[in-house]
Scaffold this motif. Structure first.
Motif, short mmCIF file in Angstrom:
data_model
loop_
_atom_site.label_atom_id
_atom_site.label_comp_id
_atom_site.label_asym_id
_atom_site.label_seq_id
_atom_site.Cartn_x
_atom_site.Cartn_y
_atom_site.Cartn_z
N ASP A 267 0.82 -1.21 0.00
CA ASP A 267 0.00 0.00 0.00
C ASP A 267 0.85 1.27 0.00
OD1 ASP A 267 -2.14 -1.67 0.15
OD2 ASP A 267 -2.38 -1.50 2.34
N ARG A 268 2.11 1.12 0.43
CA ARG A 268 2.93 2.34 0.63
C ARG A 268 3.96 2.59 -0.47
NH1 ARG A 268 5.31 0.90 6.21
NH2 ARG A 268 6.73 2.63 5.82
N TYR A 269 4.43 1.53 -1.14
CA TYR A 269 5.52 1.70 -2.12
C TYR A 269 5.19 0.93 -3.40
CZ TYR A 269 8.02 2.77 2.22
OH TYR A 269 8.39 3.29 3.43
N PRO A 270 5.71 1.43 -4.55
CA PRO A 270 5.51 0.66 -5.78
C PRO A 270 6.14 -0.73 -5.65
CG PRO A 270 6.41 2.84 -6.25
CD PRO A 270 6.45 2.68 -4.76
N GLN A 271 5.46 -1.72 -6.18
CA GLN A 271 5.95 -3.11 -6.12
C GLN A 271 7.35 -3.24 -6.68
OE1 GLN A 271 4.10 -6.00 -5.28
NE2 GLN A 271 4.67 -7.63 -6.71
N TRP A 273 9.84 -1.06 -6.68
CA TRP A 273 10.86 -0.61 -5.72
C TRP A 273 11.14 -1.71 -4.69
CZ3 TRP A 273 9.83 4.94 -3.45
CH2 TRP A 273 9.71 5.86 -4.50
N LEU A 274 10.10 -2.40 -4.28
CA LEU A 274 10.22 -3.35 -3.17
C LEU A 274 10.96 -4.62 -3.57
CD1 LEU A 274 6.62 -2.84 -1.76
CD2 LEU A 274 8.76 -2.14 -0.64
N LEU A 275 10.95 -4.93 -4.86
CA LEU A 275 11.56 -6.19 -5.30
C LEU A 275 12.86 -6.00 -6.08
CD1 LEU A 275 8.31 -8.15 -6.17
CD2 LEU A 275 9.83 -8.48 -4.20
N ASN A 276 13.08 -4.79 -6.58
CA ASN A 276 14.30 -4.53 -7.36
C ASN A 276 15.49 -4.33 -6.41
OD1 ASN A 276 15.45 -1.72 -9.40
ND2 ASN A 276 16.21 -3.81 -9.30
N ASN A 277 16.37 -5.33 -6.33
CA ASN A 277 17.46 -5.25 -5.35
C ASN A 277 18.80 -4.86 -5.94
OD1 ASN A 277 17.76 -7.79 -6.60
ND2 ASN A 277 19.06 -8.47 -4.90
N GLU A 278 18.90 -4.89 -7.29
CA GLU A 278 20.21 -4.60 -7.87
C GLU A 278 20.08 -3.94 -9.23
OE1 GLU A 278 22.83 -8.04 -8.17
OE2 GLU A 278 24.57 -6.69 -8.16
N ILE A 279 21.02 -3.02 -9.49
CA ILE A 279 21.09 -2.45 -10.85
C ILE A 279 22.54 -2.48 -11.33
CG2 ILE A 279 21.16 -0.07 -9.92
CD1 ILE A 279 19.81 0.77 -12.65
N PHE A 280 22.73 -2.87 -12.57
CA PHE A 280 24.00 -2.72 -13.29
C PHE A 280 23.70 -1.72 -14.40
CE2 PHE A 280 23.80 -7.26 -12.06
CZ PHE A 280 24.92 -7.34 -11.26
N LEU A 281 24.47 -0.65 -14.43
CA LEU A 281 24.17 0.42 -15.38
C LEU A 281 25.44 0.79 -16.15
CD1 LEU A 281 22.14 2.59 -16.37
CD2 LEU A 281 22.84 4.00 -14.40
N LEU A 282 25.39 0.62 -17.46
CA LEU A 282 26.54 0.99 -18.29
C LEU A 282 26.19 2.24 -19.07
CD1 LEU A 282 29.40 0.16 -19.24
CD2 LEU A 282 28.30 -1.01 -21.16
N LEU A 283 27.01 3.29 -18.86
CA LEU A 283 26.75 4.59 -19.45
C LEU A 283 27.91 4.96 -20.38
CD1 LEU A 283 25.98 6.14 -15.99
CD2 LEU A 283 24.23 5.74 -17.74
N SER A 284 27.62 5.86 -21.31
CA SER A 284 28.71 6.36 -22.15
C SER A 284 28.64 7.87 -22.22
CB SER A 284 28.62 5.76 -23.56
OG SER A 284 27.46 6.27 -24.20
N LYS A 285 29.74 8.47 -22.68
CA LYS A 285 29.78 9.92 -22.87
C LYS A 285 29.83 10.20 -24.36
CE LYS A 285 32.64 13.94 -21.82
NZ LYS A 285 33.70 14.46 -20.95
#
Ligand SMILES: C[S@@+](CC[C@H](N)C(=O)[O-])C[C@H]1O[C@@H](n2cnc3c(N)ncnc32)[C@H](O)[C@@H]1O
Length: 285
Positions: A267-271, A273-285
């Motif tokens: 009821d308080r947080y988007p589902q 957010w509650l289950l996503n425990n990890e992010i790998f993010l590859l960025l470029s310039k």
């Protein structure tokens, strides 16, 4: 600049090392797993043997050491607001039997938010492992802008965060409290009481080399203060903060835990957010 280490290495070669000597699970997790993941993401887009790399929030530098020894990196500069990397010569001696660190590694203590771009402009790649959830919110954009300025055009920036704050163990307190989402359900006082009362061993893979400095009670206080200082960034916020300063997303992977979410949290947080425990993010310039 050629250091004594460079001359010794030029004369005698890289100090021999033996992964068979590893006894510490924290060391192993970084020397093997973390380094392999960074190699997968960064080594997939940059040539590690020729790339100049910057590690933002390098901690004790074990991952950097592994990138050099196991994945052929030849120039990694680690920066951090703490000086855990000063222990690396001893750690490498104890865990690998190395007499001296590879000359490919250099480290620097910085003030939080201090600009790096004057001295470290033109790097090919930047990596940051389990660090961006600890950066104070108001410093996020200035730091990201500065890292953008450090990177050469066409360079890459790899960020990993685990656990993300709203995920079941996003407090980073799991070594003392195994109740999923407890930080979203209990008060700070209740959490501290659980940590304070904790007895017995904690997961060896979660005990860093700072533990010996702090002692049992000091380490509890340190870990709890780290929890209180978390910036509570979500994966979307991280991506937005990085693209806002000019980075382009090359690729990202978001991992989710498969767990039953308590109704009160649903009821308080988007589902997500509650289950996503990890992010790998590859960025470029
Ligand atoms: C959980 S540790 C991870 C260290 C290392 N990357 C590893 O995988 O072991 C987070 C690190 O981020 C560093 N850190 C936190 N805020 C920082 C900042 N503003 N600038 C640089 N480093 C920072 C901390 O000192 C700490 O070493």
């Amino acid at each position: 600049m050629r250091t004594l280490n460079h001359w010794q290495e030029w004369l005698f070669g890289v100090s021999p090392w033996d992964a068979g000597k590893i006894t510490d699970e924290w060391f192993r997790a970084h020397f093997e797993y973390a380094a392999d993941v960074v190699n997968h993401w960064v080594g997939g887009v940059l040539d590690l043997p020729t790339a100049r790399l910057l590690n933002f929030g390098c901690g004790d530098g074990i991952t950097d050491l592994a990138l050099v020894l196991r994945h052929g990196a030849t120039a990694i500069h680690g920066v951090d607001i703490r000086q855990e990397y000063a222990k690396l010569p001893r750690i490498a001696r104890e865990q690998l039997g190395m007499r001296r660190l590879p000359a490919a590694l250099s480290f620097e203590t910085i003030r939080s938010g201090a600009s790096l771009a004057q001295r470290h402009a033109g790097v090919d790649g930047i990596m940051s492992w389990s660090t961006f959830e600890h950066v104070q919110r108001e410093q996020l954009t200035p730091i990201l802008r500065d890292l953008y300025a450090c990177l050469r055009p066409g360079g890459y920036f790899f960020i990993q965060i685990e656990p993300l704050f709203y995920s079941p163990f996003g407090s980073h307190l799991r070594r003392y409290d195994d109740v999923p989402w407890h930080h979203l359900l209990a008060s700070e006082e209740e959490l501290w009481k659980i940590i304070e009362a904790h007895e017995g061993p904690i997961d060896a893979a979660e005990v860093d080399f700072g533990f010996a400095d702090f002692g049992v009670d000091g380490y509890k206080k340190f870990v709890f203060n780290e929890y209180r200082a978390l910036n509570r960034l979500t994966a979307d916020e991280l991506v937005e903060a990085t693209t806002d300063v000019g980075f382009h997303v090359v690729r990202q992977e978001r991992r989710h835990l498969d767990m039953e979410v308590p109704q009160s949290l649903r009821d308080r947080y988007p589902q997500d957010w509650l289950l996503n425990n990890e992010i790998f993010l590859l960025l470029s310039k």
